[in-house]
Design a protein around this motif. Structure first.
Motif, PDB file in Angstrom:
ATOM      1  N   LEU A 126       0.812  -1.210   0.000  1.00 53.44           N
ATOM      2  CA  LEU A 126       0.000   0.000   0.000  1.00 53.44           C
ATOM      3  C   LEU A 126       0.850   1.267   0.000  1.00 53.44           C
ATOM      4  N   GLU A 127       2.034   1.184   0.588  1.00 50.66           N
ATOM      5  CA  GLU A 127       2.818   2.407   0.735  1.00 50.66           C
ATOM      6  C   GLU A 127       3.632   2.758  -0.505  1.00 50.66           C
ATOM      7  N   VAL A 128       3.771   1.852  -1.457  1.00 51.28           N
ATOM      8  CA  VAL A 128       4.557   2.142  -2.655  1.00 51.28           C
ATOM      9  C   VAL A 128       3.689   2.885  -3.658  1.00 51.28           C
ATOM     10  N   PRO A 129       3.974   4.149  -3.939  1.00 53.70           N
ATOM     11  CA  PRO A 129       3.164   4.906  -4.900  1.00 53.70           C
ATOM     12  C   PRO A 129       3.197   4.260  -6.281  1.00 53.70           C
ATOM     13  N   THR A 130       2.086   4.356  -6.987  1.00 49.25           N
ATOM     14  CA  THR A 130       1.980   3.706  -8.294  1.00 49.25           C
ATOM     15  C   THR A 130       2.916   4.327  -9.327  1.00 49.25           C
ATOM     16  N   GLU A 157      -1.175  12.184  -4.766  1.00 51.37           N
ATOM     17  CA  GLU A 157       0.028  11.529  -5.292  1.00 51.37           C
ATOM     18  C   GLU A 157       1.288  12.110  -4.664  1.00 51.37           C
ATOM     19  N   ILE A 158       1.362  13.427  -4.567  1.00 52.09           N
ATOM     20  CA  ILE A 158       2.543  14.065  -3.985  1.00 52.09           C
ATOM     21  C   ILE A 158       2.647  13.764  -2.492  1.00 52.09           C
ATOM     22  N   LYS A 159       1.524  13.823  -1.789  1.00 50.76           N
ATOM     23  CA  LYS A 159       1.534  13.496  -0.363  1.00 50.76           C
ATOM     24  C   LYS A 159       1.954  12.046  -0.138  1.00 50.76           C
ATOM     25  N   GLY A 160       1.465  11.149  -0.994  1.00 50.85           N
ATOM     26  CA  GLY A 160       1.831   9.742  -0.872  1.00 50.85           C
ATOM     27  C   GLY A 160       3.308   9.523  -1.112  1.00 50.85           C
ATOM     28  N   TYR A 161       3.872  10.252  -2.070  1.00 53.82           N
ATOM     29  CA  TYR A 161       5.302  10.122  -2.362  1.00 53.82           C
ATOM     30  C   TYR A 161       6.148  10.636  -1.197  1.00 53.82           C
ATOM     31  N   ASP A 183      17.988  -3.741 -11.471  1.00 60.97           N
ATOM     32  CA  ASP A 183      17.728  -2.317 -11.658  1.00 60.97           C
ATOM     33  C   ASP A 183      16.279  -2.036 -12.006  1.00 60.97           C
ATOM     34  N   GLU A 184      15.585  -3.041 -12.576  1.00 63.09           N
ATOM     35  CA  GLU A 184      14.192  -2.856 -12.949  1.00 63.09           C
ATOM     36  C   GLU A 184      13.241  -3.141 -11.781  1.00 63.09           C
ATOM     37  N   ASN A 185      13.790  -3.598 -10.663  1.00 66.92           N
ATOM     38  CA  ASN A 185      12.974  -3.872  -9.489  1.00 66.92           C
ATOM     39  C   ASN A 185      12.643  -2.554  -8.794  1.00 66.92           C
ATOM     40  N   MET A 186      11.358  -2.256  -8.666  1.00 67.39           N
ATOM     41  CA  MET A 186      10.962  -0.956  -8.131  1.00 67.39           C
ATOM     42  C   MET A 186      10.720  -0.955  -6.633  1.00 67.39           C
ATOM     43  N   ASP A 187      10.897  -2.110  -5.976  1.00 65.15           N
ATOM     44  CA  ASP A 187      10.625  -2.176  -4.539  1.00 65.15           C
ATOM     45  C   ASP A 187      11.482  -1.206  -3.739  1.00 65.15           C
ATOM     46  N   ASN A 195       7.731   9.413 -11.233  1.00 63.97           N
ATOM     47  CA  ASN A 195       7.520  10.036 -12.548  1.00 63.97           C
ATOM     48  C   ASN A 195       6.099   9.735 -13.032  1.00 63.97           C
ATOM     49  N   ILE A 196       5.877   9.855 -14.320  1.00 65.76           N
ATOM     50  CA  ILE A 196       4.608   9.565 -14.989  1.00 65.76           C
ATOM     51  C   ILE A 196       3.517  10.541 -14.569  1.00 65.76           C
ATOM     52  N   GLY A 197       3.829  11.818 -14.598  1.00 63.27           N
ATOM     53  CA  GLY A 197       2.825  12.832 -14.343  1.00 63.27           C
ATOM     54  C   GLY A 197       2.078  13.178 -15.616  1.00 63.27           C
ATOM     55  N   GLU A 198       1.072  14.022 -15.480  1.00 69.85           N
ATOM     56  CA  GLU A 198       0.295  14.483 -16.632  1.00 69.85           C
ATOM     57  C   GLU A 198       1.005  15.674 -17.254  1.00 69.85           C
TER      58      GLU A 198
END
Length: 311
Positions: free
Chosen positions: A37-41, A211-215, A288-292, A298-301
């Motif tokens: 739950l704590e890892v932002p998408t 999103e920013i608060k979660g990060y 390096d591709e492991n995001m844990d 990134n991936i903003g609008e």
């Protein structure tokens, strides 16, 4: 009798072991759930961050004669405490002025020395144009900040009295923000536009407040759990790959966010620096591709959006 007592004692030990086992299992499951739950998408891998960083150098800075920009001049730093205060202030504005703030935009600018920067502004949804429109308030007047335009006009008078535009050096007035924005247009977009024709050129990246608060919460947890002493966020310009599958984001300018200590920008829970990784590790490794353990975001609008009718 003694034999029975031993049997009951043994049974009690089995039961205690069973319940302890169940408790340990449930605790482990809860910890796994909490971690998920704590890892932002929008966390990205170290390799993705390094590639964005490299693309900015090769497809933007080098193309417009600014390839000698140092790593230190690429980092745009915000303190976590300052960001917390700013977001709390925006949420107060939502209630006190009844303005439906949807999120905040990292708007691109250039200072008097020619260094790229970014400043933050609150946004609300413009239903007519279908994009997140930034705004500020001065002298009680609601001022929209239309970064879909190539340049913006200065107000006859402008003063910062609501603390809604946050830069790395404190709060800005509308006119100060406009000056940074217009200078970015002349120094970075126009030279690139002369070489590469695109339907639109990114000038801001939007994220929701959640999103920013979660990060920020994610960085604080990782800092505590891994003893990283994270004190801020560094913002870097990046460029997406020139890949048709990315559609509108193909070869588009963006920004990505990374954790910052008082000494350096770090991109994972191992404390590895972005500078070292970007210089030495462009060949992707499986780990390096492991995001844990990644600390980059990134991936903003992107904004401005493409012209109406463009798909």
């Amino acid at each position: 009798m003694k034999k029975k007592m031993i049997s009951f004692a043994s049974l009690g030990l089995v039961c205690a072991t069973f319940f302890l086992s169940c408790e340990t299992k449930n605790q482990a499951e809860e910890e796994q759930l909490d971690l998920a739950l704590e890892v932002p998408t929008k966390i990205i891998s170290n390799t993705q961050a390094a590639k964005l960083f490299q693309n900015d150098q090769t497809t933007r800075l080098t193309r417009i004669g600014k390839e000698d920009t140092t790593f230190e001049d690429k980092a745009i730093h915000f303190e976590l405490e300052t960001l917390d205060t700013y977001i709390n202030h925006l949420e107060t504005i939502v209630v006190s002025k009844n303005i439906p703030i949807t999120g905040l935009s990292f708007i691109f600018g250039t200072d008097a020395n020619g260094k790229r920067t970014t400043f933050l502004m609150p946004s609300t949804r413009n239903a007519t144009l279908d994009y997140q429109e930034s705004f500020t308030i001065e002298n009680g007047k609601f001022l929209t900040y239309k970064h879909i335009n190539s340049s913006l006009k200065l107000q006859n008078s402008s003063q910062n009295d609501e603390n809604l535009v946050l830069s790395t050096n404190g709060y800005l007035s509308f006119n100060e923000a406009v000056t940074l924005f217009n200078t970015y247009q002349t120094q970075y977009i126009q030279p690139f536009q002369a070489k590469v024709k695109k339907d639109y050129y990114t000038k801001a990246v939007w994220y929701s407040l959640e999103e920013i608060k979660g990060y920020i919460d994610y960085l604080k947890k990782k800092s505590t759990n891994h003893n990283l002493a994270i004190t801020g966020i560094d913002v870097f310009f990046g460029v997406y790959n020139n890949d048709a599958s990315l559609e509108l984001k193909s070869n588009a300018q963006t920004v990505f966010l990374a954790a910052s200590t008082q000494r350096q920008t770090i991109i994972n829970v191992e404390g590895e620096s972005l500078k070292g990784f970007a210089q030495n590790s462009f060949i992707a490794k499986e780990s390096d591709e492991n995001m844990d353990g990644s600390l980059t975001f990134n991936i903003g609008e992107l904004s401005p959006p493409p012209p109406r009718g463009h798909h």
